[in-house]
Design a protein around this motif. Structure first.
Motif: not given
Length: 240
Positions: A10-11, A29-31, A50-58, A118-121
């Motif tokens: 996910a991004f 999260l990166s790890d 605006g540069e890239r639409e994410p999958d998830i926002v925290v 991480s599990a929620a994402i």
């Protein structure tokens, strides 16, 4: 903060104004296989979005001087498919209700366990990925005829456009969902970079919204981003 290398998962955009916590969350999260961008305020959030639409926002509910609920509501309007996880120290029922009403999918009270986050994402990413796969089989909601100057809605009814309205939509539909500044819209329409030109853009947007809502009886797919400009908020097929 720099984006961690692509990992195929996910991004995620993490918006948190506490620097040490932001670094910790982004690193964790990166790890764990995600591509993550960290931001600490509203302007950086929208620039990243605006540069890239994410999958998830925290999203931290108390993002410095920004109200996370307002950002969540704007994300939900602009990109309904983006998952929103809200984090906050506010644990009262009314606060949680407000978070969900603003558009949050998941509401986590600080201090947040990073394993739970991480599990929620991952759960939210799977859910939205399944929805996106289903939606991708459907035709675009709107159709823009740039030669015939027509805009057709999801119910296949259409409206005739003026030259200015066609130019506006031509500019906004090149990248649906991405805000375009009044300056760039005015330039696309052959106008100078003057305050009067920006007001002209506002007037065209207002008239077009009114036309769509009155003639098609539909919500106009024209969104506005605070201090950024306008965007086309739905999928669209361009015919030229």
């Amino acid at each position: 903060m720099k984006e961690h290398p692509e990992k195929g998962g996910a991004f995620v955009i993490v918006a948190e104004d506490e620097h040490d916590l932001l670094v910790e969350v982004v690193s964790y999260l990166s790890d764990h296989g995600m591509t993550v961008r960290g931001v600490s305020d509203g302007p950086d959030f929208w620039l990243c979005f605006g540069e890239r639409e994410p999958d998830i926002v925290v999203l931290d509910l108390g993002l410095g001087t920004e109200d996370g609920s307002n950002i969540a509501a704007a994300v939900r309007q602009r990109a309904p498919g983006v998952g929103i996880i809200m984090t906050t120290a506010r644990s009262a029922v009314d606060d949680r209700i407000g978070g969900y009403e603003a558009g949050a999918d998941i509401y986590l009270v600080k201090p947040v366990d990073l394993g739970e986050l991480s599990a929620a994402i991952r759960a939210l990413y799977r859910r939205h990925a399944e929805t996106d796969a289903s939606d991708n089989t459907q035709a675009p909601e709107w159709e823009l005829d740039l030669l015939g100057w027509h805009l057709t809605g999801p119910d296949k009814r259409h409206i005739s456009l003026t030259r200015a309205e066609t130019q506006l939509l031509d500019c906004l539909t090149e990248a649906p969902g991405r805000p375009v500044s009044r300056f760039d819209i005015a330039r696309h329409m052959g106008k100078s970079n003057q305050l009067a030109s920006h007001r002209f853009v506002d007037q065209v947007v207002y008239r077009l919204r009114h036309k769509i809502e009155t003639e098609l009886d539909l919500e106009a797919p024209l969104g506005s981003a605070h201090n950024q400009g306008y965007f086309f908020a739905r999928s669209v097929l361009r015919k030229s």
